[in-house]
Design a protein around this motif. Structure first.
Motif, short mmCIF file in Angstrom:
data_model
loop_
_atom_site.label_atom_id
_atom_site.label_comp_id
_atom_site.label_asym_id
_atom_site.label_seq_id
_atom_site.Cartn_x
_atom_site.Cartn_y
_atom_site.Cartn_z
N ARG A 41 41.88 -30.45 48.65
CA ARG A 41 43.29 -30.09 48.52
C ARG A 41 43.49 -28.58 48.62
O ARG A 41 44.47 -28.11 49.18
N ALA B 122 43.42 -27.62 52.22
CA ALA B 122 44.62 -28.03 52.95
C ALA B 122 45.77 -27.06 52.77
O ALA B 122 46.61 -26.90 53.68
N VAL B 123 45.81 -26.36 51.62
CA VAL B 123 46.97 -25.51 51.34
C VAL B 123 46.66 -24.02 51.44
O VAL B 123 47.59 -23.20 51.49
N GLN B 124 45.39 -23.65 51.44
CA GLN B 124 45.05 -22.23 51.44
C GLN B 124 44.84 -21.71 52.86
O GLN B 124 44.62 -22.46 53.81
N THR B 125 44.87 -20.40 52.96
CA THR B 125 44.59 -19.71 54.23
C THR B 125 43.67 -18.53 53.95
O THR B 125 43.42 -18.18 52.79
N LYS C 267 40.45 -19.95 51.82
CA LYS C 267 40.12 -21.20 52.50
C LYS C 267 38.64 -21.27 52.83
O LYS C 267 37.99 -22.31 52.65
#
Length: 617
Positions: free
Chosen positions: A63, A66-69, A73
Motif C-alpha cells: 500500500r 501504491a501511494v508514495q513517490t 517508494k
C-alpha cells in the motif's frame, strides 16, 4: 524446493532464504540504506505488526508503494524485498523485483537498481535455478562493476563461488573463481572485495574439515571487516570463526569470540537503525552449541529457551537452527525419546529447506538414538544405509593441495599490497635484509672460527689421551721389568725422589683409583669421601694428603676427572644418548655443574666435543 546452502548448521556460510537482507552473507552489502525515510516506514510497518502476521506487513508495504513517490517508494520496495524473500514464490518475487528495477531506472537511482538486480540473482540461487542464475549474473556484474558498487559486486561473485563449491562440487572452477576474485579486488583496491575473498577461503577450508586453516582465514577476514567498519561482514566472520573454534574444542577462544560478536551486533543494530533478530538467534544458537559441547546442558538449555521466546519473529531457516540445536543437546545427553521427538519435526523442515547435508547428519544421529531407544533393528539399519548412501566427502587430496597453493599466493599478494601502500616499507625491508645478510655472514664466520678452534681443541685432547695411554703402557712395562732389574740402593733412592709423593701415598692413591674404577663406583651420584675412606681403611686427612701429593688434585677433583673422562668416552660412543643422560650416568646430578667442569677441564663444551668426535660403535 529450496537449494542447499550449507554443510551443517555448525558451519553456515552464506545467507539462507528468509534471512533479513541486512544479515545476509559474508561482506553483508546491505548495511547501508538508500536514504530511507525510516520513521515514516517504521510507523507503517509497526502499526500492522502489533498483532498481525508477516503477510499483513507485506500488504502494508504494498500500500505504501501504491501511494508514495520518489525515494520513499524505493525505500518501501527495498523493505518489501527483504520481507518477501522468505515467503514469496519465485515468480512472484521476480515480478516484484522487475517492478522495483523499473522504478529505480525511472528515478535513475543506480544503487536501488543494483540492489534489485542483486535480489533477482539471489532469488534464482535459493530456488536452485542455476541456468537463470548464470543468465542474470554477467549483466549484474557488468552493471555493479561499471558503477563501482564493489560490496554487492563481490558479494554476488562470492555467491557464485559458494554455489560451485557446495552445490555443484566443481572445485577447480570454484578455486579459479576465488583466485580471480581476490586478484580483481586487489587491482580495484577494494578492501571489501579482498575481505570477502578471504572469508570465502575460510569457508572453503571449513567445507573440507580443515578447521585450523579456516580459523586463521576467518580471523584475518574479521580484522579486515572491522577496519572497514563492515559490521555485517564482521558478524558473519565471527559466526564462522566461532563454529571453527568449537570444532577444534577451543572453548576459551570461542567464548571470547562470542563476546566480541555481541559487541559487533550492537554496533550493527545501531548502524541499521533496527534490531536484527536473526543475528541474535545465531549468537544464542552458538552459545547453546558451545555449552552443549562442554556438557553444560543446563546452560545450553537456557540459551535455547531464549531463542524460543522470539522464535515467531524468525524465518524457517532460523527455526530449523533452533530445532537442530535442541536435537543435538538431547542427543549428547543420550535422551533418546526427547531427541527423536525433535527429529520428527526437524527432518521434514530441513528437507523442505534443501539442507541435504544437515538431513544426512540428522539421519546418522537418529539411527544411533533409535538403537539406544530399543527400536526395531530394520529401522536402524535402513537409516544407516541412507546415511552411507547420501554422505559425500569433500576431503580430497587434490583440492587440499590446490587450496594450499592458493593460500600461499594470497599471502604473497597481501604482502605485496602492503608494500604498495607504503613504499617506505620496501626500503625498510631492504635495509633489514642487508642487515640480516651481514649478520648471517658474521654468524657464519664466527661459526667457522669456533669450529676450527673446537677441532684444534679436540685434536689436543686426543693427543693428550694418546700420551697418557703411552705413559701408562710404559709404566706397566717398567713395573713388569723392575723385579728383574737390580739397582743399587742409591739408584733406587734417586728414582723414588723423582716420583710424586712417597711410596705409601702412591700405593694409597693406586688403591683409590682401583676402587673408583671397580664397578664404576666413581659414577655413583651419592659417592662421598667418608665412604671411600671407610673402604680404603684409612683416614680423611691422610687420603687427602696422599691424593694431593701424587695427583696434585683433591679427592673430589680426582673423582670429577674420572667422571669427565668416562663422559668423554660416552660422548664419542653413545650417540643414542642425550648429553643430560650421559651426565647423569657418570654421576653428575646437575647439568650446569657438568657443563662447567667439562669446559674447565677441556676448554670445550660437551655438545661441541660430541660434534667434533666421529661417531663410533
Amino acid at each position: 524446493m529450496l537449494t542447499e546452502r550449507t554443510c551443517t548448521f555448525d558451519n553456515l556460510c552464506v545467507p539462507e532464504r528468509g534471512k533479513d537482507a541486512s544479515t545476509l552473507g559474508s561482506g553483508s552489502p546491505f548495511c547501508g540504506g538508500c536514504g530511507v525515510n525510516f520513521y515514516f516506514l517504521l510507523f507503517l510497518l509497526l502499526l500492522p505488526s502489533l498483532g498481525k502476521a508477516q503477510a499483513n506487513e507485506i500488504d502494508s508495504l504494498k500500500r505504501v508503494i501504491a501511494v508514495q513517490t520518489g525515494q520513499e517508494k524505493l525505500d518501501a520496495y527495498k523493505m518489501l524485498t527483504r520481507h518477501s524473500f522468505d515467503i514469496a514464490g519465485k515468480e512472484e518475487m521476480l515480478q516484484m523485483l522487475g517492478d522495483y528495477t523499473a522504478e529505480a531506472q525511472r528515478q535513475k537511482d543506480v544503487k536501488s537498481e543494483c540492489y534489485a538486480r542483486m535480489y533477482v540473482i539471489m532469488t534464482c540461487d535459493v530456488h536452485d535455478d542455476m541456468e537463470a542464475f548464470l543468465e542474470h549474473y554477467p549483466a549484474f556484474m557488468a552493471f555493479a562493476g561499471e558503477n563501482r558498487l564493489w560490496e554487492w559486486y563481490y558479494y554476488i561473485w562470492g555467491r557464485k563461488v559458494e554455489r560451485l563449491t557446495i552445490n555443484e562440487q566443481k572445485f577447480d572452477e570454484a578455486l579459479e573463481e576465488l583466485n580471480t576474485m581476490y586478484a580483481h579486488a586487489q587491482k580495484a583496491a577494494s578492501s571489501e572485495g579482498m575481505a570477502l575473498a578471504t572469508d570465502a577461503i575460510g569457508r572453503t577450508y571449513t567445507h573440507l574439515g580443515r578447521y585450523e586453516d579456516s580459523e586463521k582465514w576467518f580471523i584475518q577476514a574479521l580484522d579486515m571487516y572491522l577496519v572497514g567498519k563492515n559490521y555485517g561482514g564482521a558478524s558473519d566472520a565471527l559466526y564462522n570463526l566461532v563454529s571453527a573454534q568449537m570444532q577444534l574444542e577451543k572453548f576459551d577462544e570461542t567464548f571470547a569470540s562470542l563476546v566480541k560478536w555481541e559487541e559487533v551486533q550492537a554496533l550493527r543494530n545501531k548502524e541499521l537503525g533496527m534490531f536484527d533478530w536473526s543475528d541474535l538467534s545465531r549468537i544464542h544458537y552458538s552459545y547453546a552449541d558451545m555449552y552443549s559441547r562442554m556438557e553444560r546442558y543446563e546452560d545450553a538449555g537456557r540459551y535455547l529457551n531464549k531463542m524460543g521466546e522470539y522464535l515467531h519473529l524468525l524465518p524457517s531457516s532460523e527455526k530449523g537452527r533452533y530445532l537442530y540445536a535442541r536435537f543435538h543437546n538431547y542427543d549428547r545427553q543420550d535422551k533418546a525419546e526427547e531427541a527423536l521427538a525433535v527429529a520428527d519435526t526437524l527432518l521434514p523442515l530441513m528437507q523442505e529447506l534443501g539442507f541435504k547435508r544437515v538431513v544426512t547428519d540428522i539421519k546418522m544421529h537418529k539411527a544411533r538414538l533409535l538403537a539406544l531407544a530399543g527400536r526395531p533393528v530394520t529401522e536402524v539399519v535402513e537409516l544407516y544405509r541412507q546415511f552411507i548412501v547420501e554422505k559425500d566427502s569433500l576431503h580430497t587430496v587434490e583440492i587440499s593441495a590446490q587450496l594450499d597453493e592458493l593460500r600461499t599466493q594470497y599471502e604473497v599478494d597481501r604482502h605485496i599490497a602492503e608494500k604498495q601502500r607504503n613504499r617506505n616499507y620496501f626500503l625498510f625491508a631492504l635495509g633489514g635484509c642487508l642487515l640480516l645478510a651481514l649478520a648471517l655472514g658474521i654468524w657464519i664466520y664466527h661459526d667457522r672460527t669456533v669450529m676450527r678452534k673446537n677441532r684444534g681443541l679436540y685434536r689436543q685432547i686426543k693427543e693428550q689421551d694418546s700420551l697418557k695411554e703411552e705413559l701408562a703402557q710404559m709404566t706397566r712395562l717398567y713395573e713388569s721389568l723392575s723385579p728383574s732389574i737390580s739397582l743399587s740402593a742409591e739408584a733406587k733412592a734417586e728414582a723414588e725422589k723423582k716420583l710424586p709423593g712417597n711410596r705409601q701415598q702412591r700405593i694409597l692413591t693406586a688403591r683409590l683409583n682401583e676402587y673408583l674404577l671397580r664397578d664404576r663406583n666413581f659414577a655413583q651420584s651419592d659417592i662421598n669421601l667418608d665412604r671411600v675412606v671407610s673402604k680404603l681403611a684409612t683416614n680423611r686427612s691422610y687420603l687427602f694428603e696422599a691424593v694431593k701429593a701424587v695427583t696434585g688434585k683433591t679427592p673430589a677433583e680426582y673423582v670429577h676427572i674420572l667422571q669427565l673422562e668416562e663422559s668423554k668416552r660416552m660422548l664419542e660412543t653413545r650417540h643414542d644418548l642425550t648429553i643430560e643422560t650421559i651426565a647423569a650416568d657418570c654421576g653428575f646430578n646437575n647439568r650446569q655443574t657438568y657443563y662447567r667442569l667439562f669446559r674447565e677441564q677441556y676448554n670445550i663444551t660437551p655438545a661441541e666435543y660430541r660434534k667434533m668426535a666421529p661417531e663410533k660403535s
